[in-house]
Design a protein around this motif. Structure first.
Motif, PDB file in Angstrom:
ATOM      1  N   VAL A  59       0.829  -1.192   0.000  1.00 15.71           N
ATOM      2  CA  VAL A  59       0.000   0.000   0.000  1.00 15.71           C
ATOM      3  C   VAL A  59       0.873   1.254   0.000  1.00 15.71           C
ATOM      4  O   VAL A  59       0.536   2.268  -0.641  1.00 15.71           O
ATOM      5  CB  VAL A  59      -0.980  -0.006   1.194  1.00 15.71           C
ATOM      6  N   SER A  60       2.018   1.200   0.673  1.00 11.78           N
ATOM      7  CA  SER A  60       2.936   2.340   0.679  1.00 11.78           C
ATOM      8  C   SER A  60       3.586   2.522  -0.683  1.00 11.78           C
ATOM      9  O   SER A  60       3.753   3.664  -1.164  1.00 11.78           O
ATOM     10  CB  SER A  60       4.030   2.137   1.738  1.00 11.78           C
ATOM     11  N   LYS A  61       3.947   1.422  -1.313  1.00 13.84           N
ATOM     12  CA  LYS A  61       4.551   1.506  -2.637  1.00 13.84           C
ATOM     13  C   LYS A  61       3.574   2.112  -3.637  1.00 13.84           C
ATOM     14  O   LYS A  61       3.958   2.920  -4.490  1.00 13.84           O
ATOM     15  CB  LYS A  61       5.008   0.118  -3.100  1.00 13.84           C
ATOM     16  N   ARG A  62       2.293   1.714  -3.532  1.00  7.52           N
ATOM     17  CA  ARG A  62       1.289   2.293  -4.424  1.00  7.52           C
ATOM     18  C   ARG A  62       1.148   3.788  -4.177  1.00  7.52           C
ATOM     19  O   ARG A  62       1.054   4.577  -5.121  1.00  7.52           O
ATOM     20  CB  ARG A  62      -0.074   1.608  -4.228  1.00  7.52           C
ATOM     21  N   ALA A  63       1.123   4.160  -2.908  1.00  6.45           N
ATOM     22  CA  ALA A  63       0.967   5.576  -2.565  1.00  6.45           C
ATOM     23  C   ALA A  63       2.156   6.393  -3.051  1.00  6.45           C
ATOM     24  O   ALA A  63       1.989   7.476  -3.630  1.00  6.45           O
ATOM     25  CB  ALA A  63       0.801   5.727  -1.050  1.00  6.45           C
ATOM     26  N   ASN A  64       3.358   5.880  -2.831  1.00  4.55           N
ATOM     27  CA  ASN A  64       4.554   6.618  -3.239  1.00  4.55           C
ATOM     28  C   ASN A  64       4.655   6.733  -4.754  1.00  4.55           C
ATOM     29  O   ASN A  64       5.060   7.776  -5.287  1.00  4.55           O
ATOM     30  CB  ASN A  64       5.800   5.957  -2.666  1.00  4.55           C
ATOM     31  N   LEU A  65       4.279   5.668  -5.457  1.00  6.00           N
ATOM     32  CA  LEU A  65       4.309   5.715  -6.912  1.00  6.00           C
ATOM     33  C   LEU A  65       3.292   6.722  -7.438  1.00  6.00           C
ATOM     34  O   LEU A  65       3.598   7.517  -8.346  1.00  6.00           O
ATOM     35  CB  LEU A  65       4.021   4.335  -7.491  1.00  6.00           C
ATOM     36  N   ALA A  66       2.099   6.726  -6.867  1.00  9.26           N
ATOM     37  CA  ALA A  66       1.054   7.634  -7.342  1.00  9.26           C
ATOM     38  C   ALA A  66       1.441   9.088  -7.131  1.00  9.26           C
ATOM     39  O   ALA A  66       1.225   9.942  -8.006  1.00  9.26           O
ATOM     40  CB  ALA A  66      -0.263   7.324  -6.637  1.00  9.26           C
ATOM     41  N   MET A  67       2.033   9.402  -5.976  1.00 15.52           N
ATOM     42  CA  MET A  67       2.400  10.802  -5.736  1.00 15.52           C
ATOM     43  C   MET A  67       3.577  11.223  -6.621  1.00 15.52           C
ATOM     44  O   MET A  67       3.639  12.374  -7.074  1.00 15.52           O
ATOM     45  CB  MET A  67       2.690  11.033  -4.254  1.00 15.52           C
ATOM     46  N   ARG A  68       4.479  10.298  -6.901  1.00 16.11           N
ATOM     47  CA  ARG A  68       5.576  10.607  -7.811  1.00 16.11           C
ATOM     48  C   ARG A  68       5.044  10.891  -9.227  1.00 16.11           C
ATOM     49  O   ARG A  68       5.505  11.820  -9.895  1.00 16.11           O
ATOM     50  CB  ARG A  68       6.577   9.436  -7.887  1.00 16.11           C
TER      51      ARG A  68
END
Length: 311
Positions: free
Chosen positions: A294-303
């Protein structure tokens, strides 16, 4: 309260244990001790994290009317947008943290990062921090002349980014490509359903947040009218002509409802806004547990949101 831990994403549970450190009591008792504990914890956490690969320089500028604004410039080579600047604001409840923030790594390969070392409460109250951020925005525009400037922050840094975007607009400051707000701390009342959740002392909760706000809010409303939003952005009575926004939050964060309400008001003011809500995620989840899916998805989306804004 057990229901809270049952609802946490399984990959995040080890980062938010029921018997975790009592940060609420520590901060309520002694902010200076809490800062030292945070610094020590960060040092331990960074032992296995590679050092920043690039140039890192400390700068200080004079502000109109007196005082200074300090920042750290992080520059990697190469970056995708070397003609842009990302201005980053660290988290910490307006009480803790520093500009030397590992979170700059989220965007460091996209553009040079200017991380503002804004004044913390209780030594300083709003709107000084927003004034410092606006001084840095103007300085960056005048001296570096970037094609685009992005403003981003997490938690208190996200709240400060929202306040600084308002002040920058009112000062007719440089155009901002985006205000990227990660679970922003924008409302000192927390008078929403999520703001009244009963959360453990190991997680940012209502009692702790109300205390932090009491130290950061201006002592005199005349010096910082709430309607301007320079302390708590949610009070701003005018959200028109602000930069496009990206707002991210977990659905187990006490800021959830106030973040969604602010996004709705931005939309009503015809400001382009994207919201991303992640299930089973408490406050600060992507920083505490970057390994979780879930953190990886969040970080990718904000990037991706930042990359699109700088394109």
């Amino acid at each position: 309260m057990q229901d809270f831990f049952d609802r946490i994403d399984p990959e995040l549970r080890s980062a938010f244990p029921a018997d975790g450190p009592d940060i609420t009591t520590l901060i309520l008792r002694d902010v200076a001790a809490a800062r030292l504990a945070l610094a020590n914890a960060r040092a331990d956490n960074l032992k296995n994290v590679p050092a920043f690969e690039g140039a890192k320089s400390h700068k200080s500028i004079a502000m109109q009317g007196g005082g200074t604004a300090d920042y750290i410039c992080f520059e990697k080579t190469p970056v995708k947008f070397d003609d842009c600047i990302v201005i980053w604001l660290h988290g910490g409840g307006y009480l803790l943290g520093s500009a030397d923030d590992p979170a700059v790594g989220l965007f460091a390969d996209l553009a040079p990062i200017i991380s503002v070392d804004y004044a913390l409460a209780p030594e300083a109250r709003a709107p000084l921090a927003a004034r410092q951020v606006c001084a840095v925005i103007q300085h960056v525009a005048d001296t570096m002349k970037p094609r685009k400037i992005a403003l981003a922050g997490a938690s208190a840094g996200g709240g400060l980014a929202a306040s600084a975007a308002l002040m920058n607009r009112d000062l007719h400051g440089p155009e901002l490509a985006i205000q990227l707000l990660l679970y922003p701390m924008i409302d000192d009342r927390h008078d929403t359903p999520s703001g009244h959740w009963e959360l453990p002392n190991s997680i940012w909760n209502r009692n702790l947040s109300l205390h932090a706000w009491s130290l950061y809010r201006p002592a005199d409303d005349a010096a910082c009218p709430p309607s301007k939003g320079y302390a708590a952005a949610t009070y701003a009575d005018n959200l028109k002509d602000l930069p496009p926004a990206y707002i991210m939050c977990g659905d187990m964060d006490i800021f959830l409802d106030e973040n969604l309400a602010f996004a709705g008001r931005l939309r009503d003011a015809n400001i382009p806004v994207e919201t991303a809500i992640y299930p089973g995620a408490p406050h600060g989840f992507n920083g505490f547990a970057p390994y979780a899916q879930v953190s990886k998805r969040a970080n990718l989306a904000m990037r991706l949101a930042m990359e699109q804004a700088l394109s």
